[in-house]
Design an enzyme around this catalytic site. Sequence first.
Site, PDB file in Angstrom:
ATOM      1  N   THR A  11      27.596  16.548  20.333  1.00 40.42           N
ATOM      2  CA  THR A  11      28.641  17.697  21.000  1.00 40.42           C
ATOM      3  C   THR A  11      27.536  18.666  21.438  1.00 40.42           C
ATOM      4  OG1 THR A  11      28.454  18.529  19.155  1.00 40.42           O
ATOM      5  CG2 THR A  11      30.311  17.399  19.906  1.00 40.42           C
ATOM      6  N   SER A 125      10.192  18.898  17.969  1.00 39.94           N
ATOM      7  CA  SER A 125      10.259  19.714  18.344  1.00 39.94           C
ATOM      8  C   SER A 125       8.741  20.715  18.829  1.00 39.94           C
ATOM      9  CB  SER A 125      11.200  21.548  18.082  1.00 39.94           C
ATOM     10  OG  SER A 125       9.985  22.773  18.565  1.00 39.94           O
ATOM     11  N   GLU A 127       8.083  23.371  18.792  1.00 38.88           N
ATOM     12  CA  GLU A 127       8.182  24.907  18.401  1.00 38.88           C
ATOM     13  C   GLU A 127       6.954  24.510  16.976  1.00 38.88           C
ATOM     14  OE1 GLU A 127       9.840  28.012  17.134  1.00 38.88           O
ATOM     15  OE2 GLU A 127       9.094  27.855  19.341  1.00 38.88           O
ATOM     16  N   TYR A 148      12.818  27.988  11.801  1.00 34.21           N
ATOM     17  CA  TYR A 148      13.285  26.592  12.096  1.00 34.21           C
ATOM     18  C   TYR A 148      12.148  25.582  12.460  1.00 34.21           C
ATOM     19  CZ  TYR A 148      13.846  23.819  16.555  1.00 34.21           C
ATOM     20  OH  TYR A 148      14.128  23.183  17.015  1.00 34.21           O
TER      21      TYR A 148
END
Length: 333
Positions: A11, A125, A127, A148
């Site tokens: 989603t 990621s 990141e 995160y």
Amino acid sequence: MTKTACITGITGQTGSYLAELLLQKGYQVYGLKRRSSSLNTDRIDHIYSNPNLKLVYGDLSDYSSLAGLLKFKPDYFFNLGAQSHVKVSFDVPEYSFDVDATGVIRVLEAIRQHSPTTRFLQASSSEMFGSSPPPQKEDTIFHPRSPYAVAKVAAYHAVVNYREAFDLFASNAISFNHESPRRGETFVTRKITQAATRIKLGLQDKLYLGNLEAKRDWSHAKDVASAMIKIIEADSPDDFVVASGEMHSVREFAEVVFDKLGLNWKDYVKVDPIYFRPSEVDALCGDSTKLRTTLGWKPEYTFSSLVDEMISSDLENAQKEKILKDNVCKVKQ
Ligand code: NAP
Ligand code: GDD
């Protein structure tokens, strides 16, 4: 025989493009969706009635729902589900770790126990590189700068460990920032295109942003989804950087968007420290040579065509909003 794929995060922005691509390739797709108090399937509403798409309730914090997905013995399992907002992860660090790191171990364990031939792809990621200077590639040292990123580093290593220890086909797609008209409204690119188009139509006066100097490597989410398919379809499991190789600052992104709309960004953009992060990632720019040369990946979008698509979609949204607003005003008169 029809191939099957499971997607967590279906989603979300990138999961929705991935589902589209897999359905186009004739896959049977099982998507994990979370229960929410209001509808959360806008990004996949257009493929909802496809007979090859089946949505199953579950959560990365719930082992049994993940093991339940594995009963379909999928050929592929794409793990894109995550608490994906870096700034929010400072507010909910424990939850972010549970979903983004422990959640990955739950999936890997479910695969190991119930369907060890299922190929697994983790949405890792850029990141994770944090303060390691650009260009970043597969062997660049990780220096995570947020809860995160810490969770994504743990998940990355879990993937490598399950590959080495249990011989699972488990790969990391180390993606740099990717955007699209389906990007969540609180990420900086979408926040800018949404605000600038609303300003253009007189629906908003100002746009408040945080650190304008941060630099990112922005791709289109559809190009990243196609890279994920190439990575999971490769001859052997491995880790790949997915990136455009081009870096722009937030300031530059805002300037380009306002400029394309015939506006001067300086007249509208203000800095609000509320959007600063306790520790920032200053500059990300990926070197995706390995992916391009070994798997032949090539993005379809450029920075400019990505920005154009986002502006045009948000302009359409703003126009609809304006018509609605004008009609309400007429009714009140
Ligand atoms: P996104 O739009 O925020 O989508 C995240 C998805 O994860 C949504 O479907 C969300 O469901 C789902 N999710 C959140 N918490 C969950 C949980 N506890 N259990 C199961 N599902 C959960 O993110 P995206 O941009 O598509 O990114 C996809 C993945 O790539 C994420 O793992 C992200 O960390 C990673 N990634 C993204 C980028 C990027 O720039 N976009 C770059 C590198 C890596 P709801 O719709 O119900 O909220
Ligand atoms: N969100 C946001 N909102 N960011 C802002 C704002 C603002 O108002 N103003 C400046 N920024 C800066 C942030 O400080 C950051 O340096 C940069 O814009 C990008 O922020 P985001 O768009 O929130 O993305 P991100 O880079 O932190 O994280 C995204 O990319 C990662 C890959 O590098 C997310 O999609 C992560 O899930 C993904 O892993």
